[in-house]
Design a protein around this motif. Structure first.
Motif, PDB file in Angstrom:
ATOM      1  N   ASP A 237      13.946 106.311  32.135  1.00 23.12           N
ATOM      2  CA  ASP A 237      13.864 106.862  33.637  1.00 23.12           C
ATOM      3  C   ASP A 237      14.200 108.351  33.953  1.00 23.12           C
ATOM      4  O   ASP A 237      14.642 109.019  33.072  1.00 23.12           O
ATOM      5  CB  ASP A 237      15.112 106.074  34.550  1.00 23.12           C
TER       6      ASP A 237
ATOM      7  N   TYR B 211       0.035 104.896  48.425  1.00 21.35           N
ATOM      8  CA  TYR B 211       0.827 103.883  47.539  1.00 21.35           C
ATOM      9  C   TYR B 211      -0.096 103.001  47.154  1.00 21.35           C
ATOM     10  O   TYR B 211      -0.002 102.588  46.031  1.00 21.35           O
ATOM     11  CB  TYR B 211       1.848 103.585  48.229  1.00 21.35           C
TER      12      TYR B 211
ATOM     13  N   LYS C 195      -1.142 101.643  43.249  1.00 23.98           N
ATOM     14  CA  LYS C 195      -1.041 100.520  42.682  1.00 23.98           C
ATOM     15  C   LYS C 195      -2.366  99.721  42.263  1.00 23.98           C
ATOM     16  O   LYS C 195      -2.479  99.072  41.022  1.00 23.98           O
ATOM     17  CB  LYS C 195      -0.185  99.313  43.360  1.00 23.98           C
TER      18      LYS C 195
ATOM     19  N   VAL D 103      11.728  93.484  48.020  1.00 32.75           N
ATOM     20  CA  VAL D 103      12.822  93.062  47.200  1.00 32.75           C
ATOM     21  C   VAL D 103      14.295  93.650  47.854  1.00 32.75           C
ATOM     22  O   VAL D 103      14.234  94.754  47.879  1.00 32.75           O
ATOM     23  CB  VAL D 103      12.558  93.492  45.683  1.00 32.75           C
TER      24      VAL D 103
ATOM     25  N   ARG E 193      15.133 101.656  52.218  1.00 35.61           N
ATOM     26  CA  ARG E 193      14.748 100.363  52.393  1.00 35.61           C
ATOM     27  C   ARG E 193      15.137  99.700  53.405  1.00 35.61           C
ATOM     28  O   ARG E 193      16.598  99.785  53.898  1.00 35.61           O
ATOM     29  CB  ARG E 193      15.124  99.498  50.956  1.00 35.61           C
TER      30      ARG E 193
HETATM   31  N1  LIG Z   1      11.520  97.006  45.626  1.00 39.44           N
HETATM   32  C1  LIG Z   1      10.539  96.276  46.129  1.00 39.44           C
HETATM   33  O1  LIG Z   1      10.684  95.785  47.198  1.00 39.44           O
HETATM   34  C2  LIG Z   1       9.262  96.522  45.448  1.00 39.44           C
HETATM   35  C3  LIG Z   1       7.959  96.063  46.042  1.00 39.44           C
HETATM   36  C4  LIG Z   1       6.660  96.120  45.650  1.00 39.44           C
HETATM   37  C5  LIG Z   1       6.634  96.783  44.375  1.00 39.44           C
HETATM   38  N2  LIG Z   1       7.706  97.493  43.937  1.00 39.44           N
HETATM   39  C6  LIG Z   1       7.472  98.316  42.637  1.00 39.44           C
HETATM   40  O2  LIG Z   1       8.399  97.850  41.884  1.00 39.44           O
HETATM   41  C7  LIG Z   1       8.889  98.944  40.893  1.00 39.44           C
HETATM   42  C8  LIG Z   1      10.342  98.965  40.902  1.00 39.44           C
HETATM   43  O3  LIG Z   1      10.772  99.126  42.298  1.00 39.44           O
HETATM   44  P1  LIG Z   1      12.163  99.467  42.668  1.00 39.44           P
HETATM   45  O4  LIG Z   1      12.381  99.087  44.135  1.00 39.44           O
HETATM   46  O5  LIG Z   1      13.159  99.254  41.628  1.00 39.44           O
HETATM   47  O6  LIG Z   1      12.145 101.081  42.797  1.00 39.44           O
HETATM   48  P2  LIG Z   1      13.029 102.128  42.686  1.00 39.44           P
HETATM   49  O7  LIG Z   1      12.795 103.475  43.223  1.00 39.44           O
HETATM   50  O8  LIG Z   1      14.565 101.883  42.571  1.00 39.44           O
HETATM   51  O9  LIG Z   1      13.054 102.274  41.042  1.00 39.44           O
HETATM   52  C9  LIG Z   1      11.850 103.211  40.369  1.00 39.44           C
HETATM   53  C10 LIG Z   1      12.520 104.104  39.344  1.00 39.44           C
HETATM   54  O10 LIG Z   1      11.448 105.026  38.949  1.00 39.44           O
HETATM   55  C11 LIG Z   1      12.159 106.296  38.291  1.00 39.44           C
HETATM   56  N3  LIG Z   1      11.038 107.168  38.459  1.00 39.44           N
HETATM   57  C12 LIG Z   1      10.446 107.758  39.382  1.00 39.44           C
HETATM   58  N4  LIG Z   1       9.736 108.908  38.993  1.00 39.44           N
HETATM   59  C13 LIG Z   1       9.719 108.887  37.578  1.00 39.44           C
HETATM   60  C14 LIG Z   1       9.219 109.583  36.570  1.00 39.44           C
HETATM   61  N5  LIG Z   1       8.331 110.584  36.595  1.00 39.44           N
HETATM   62  N6  LIG Z   1       9.465 109.083  35.217  1.00 39.44           N
HETATM   63  C15 LIG Z   1      10.457 108.397  34.945  1.00 39.44           C
HETATM   64  N7  LIG Z   1      11.002 107.481  35.955  1.00 39.44           N
HETATM   65  C16 LIG Z   1      10.619 107.781  37.195  1.00 39.44           C
HETATM   66  C17 LIG Z   1      13.050 106.402  39.633  1.00 39.44           C
HETATM   67  O11 LIG Z   1      14.022 107.386  39.156  1.00 39.44           O
HETATM   68  C18 LIG Z   1      13.443 104.960  39.856  1.00 39.44           C
HETATM   69  O12 LIG Z   1      15.040 104.827  39.065  1.00 39.44           O
HETATM   70  C19 LIG Z   1       8.014 100.119  41.529  1.00 39.44           C
HETATM   71  O13 LIG Z   1       6.931 100.516  40.690  1.00 39.44           O
HETATM   72  C20 LIG Z   1       7.649  99.633  42.833  1.00 39.44           C
HETATM   73  O14 LIG Z   1       6.667 100.424  43.416  1.00 39.44           O
HETATM   74  C21 LIG Z   1       8.961  97.277  44.425  1.00 39.44           C
END
Ligand SMILES: NC(=O)c1ccc[n+]([C@@H]2O[C@H](COP(=O)([O-])OP(=O)(O)OC[C@H]3O[C@@H](n4cnc5c(N)ncnc54)[C@H](O)[C@@H]3O)[C@@H](O)[C@H]2O)c1
Length: 325
Positions: free
Chosen positions: A47, A154, A158, A184, A197
């Protein structure tokens, strides 16, 4: 072309697997790493920032949009059994305002999937219901995604990510799973100053007597409690790394729609406080209706989400209270 390694299984049961999780300091990554540890597996995080919740697994701090020279090759040679790519800028509206971040999402997919291609490591991609766009989707089956309709930068990021996965599957035989998540919520998601969120934001506002704004009174969304989502991903990793399931795109959600007004009602009930709500129109790029068809996840992974929003919100409130102590 070098083939992918033999799958790790003894009598069909997966042995301990070593998993690289990108985005491991985020909500889903942190929950996933902890679940995998509890299952006897070995997660390693990557991360751009340190994990603010737990220190139960190693995190490599690196920017996946511009990895240091040699990092991708080093990770590719590190004998991972699976790469789970979750790193992203994950907030839809933020990317409408700053679309350059959507391009960074694509760069992150590229660098993560290169670890898989170079190391011959099966790949799991965290995609989103956003790939479905916002047309006529009451119940959406995986094959119904129409990539001509990209609702927001976004969504485009994806869709591009999924396209990379499918192209690597065809050109390099990359075994993969694509998961499409939906709203989520739960444990490790209340760092709302970093990422707003809706569920933790509304809990915080309603709890402190502030007005909540609903963008889109007509919005119906499929909220997934984090433990259900993680059960689906973990089952996918075990089946992918033991060769039972591969090259599938799978919705992981709860499978039922709730309006945001109902979410507010549930939070008010659980907190035993009245809420003050204003309704504004849906913002550009946001999905207004999504209820997932989760039968494929049930069939392939034995996925059986068990946490309706009423229960998940109560769990989240309880967790936030404990975390604040
Ligand atoms: N949580 C949801 O409801 C949801 C829904 C649909 C899709 N998603 C996808 O699931 C994945 C995880 O979601 P989440 O809710 O845990 O998001 P989150 O933002 O909590 O976690 C994403 C992580 O990616 C890291 N990150 C961002 N840029 C970075 C970089 N340049 N290098 C390394 N790390 C980097 C951030 O620091 C963060 O910790 C994401 O790809 C998100 O798009 C999540």
């Amino acid at each position: 072309m070098r083939s992918f390694p033999e799958v790790k299984a003894e009598n069909g049961v997966p042995t301990t697997v070593k998993i690289l999780i990108t985005g491991s300091s985020g909500q889903i990554g942190t929950n996933l790493a902890e679940r995998l540890i509890s299952m006897g597996h070995e997660p390693v995080g990557l991360d751009i920032r340190a994990n603010t919740w737990v220190d139960t697994f190693r995190t490599i701090e690196a920017d996946l949009t511009a990895p240091e020279k040699g990092l991708i090759e080093m990770l590719a040679g590190d004998e991972f059994d699976c790469v789970v790519h979750l790193a992203a800028h994950a907030k839809v509206y933020e990317l409408v305002e700053n679309p350059a971040k959507a391009l960074e999402n694509v760069e992150m997919v590229f660098n993560a999937i290169e670890i898989s291609r170079r190391g011959r490591i099966p790949f799991v991609f965290g995609s989103s219901r956003e790939v479905y766009g916002d047309v006529t989707r009451h119940m959406t089956e995986e094959a119904h995604a129409d990539f001509v309709i990209a609702e927001s930068p976004y969504s485009a990021s994806k869709i591009a990510g999924e396209a990379f996965v499918y192209s690597y599957s065809r050109c390099y035989g990359l075994p993969h799973l694509v998961f499409r998540f939906s709203n989520v919520y739960g444990r490790y998601d209340n760092d709302i100053e970093r990422l707003e969120r809706v569920v933790p934001l509304f809990i915080k506002k309603i709890g402190s007597g502030e007005k909540v704004t609903i963008f889109g009174p007509e919005k119906v969304l499929d909220f997934t409690y984090v433990d259900d989502c993680i059960s689906g991903i973990a089952a996918g990793i075990e089946r992918l790394t033991s060769g039972k399931v591969a090259n599938e795109t799978i919705n992981l959600a709860y499978g039922r729609g709730y309006t945001l007004a109902r979410l507010v009602e549930i939070i008010s009930e659980k907190l035993s406080v009245k809420s003050d709500v204003e309704f504004l129109p849906t913002r550009a790029g946001e999905v207004t209706r999504y209820v997932a068809n989760i039968s494929k996840a049930a069939r392939l992974l034995g996925y059986a989400p068990s946490t309706p929003l009423e229960v998940g919100v109560a769990n989240e409130i309880e967790w936030a209270r404990t975390a604040a102590r």
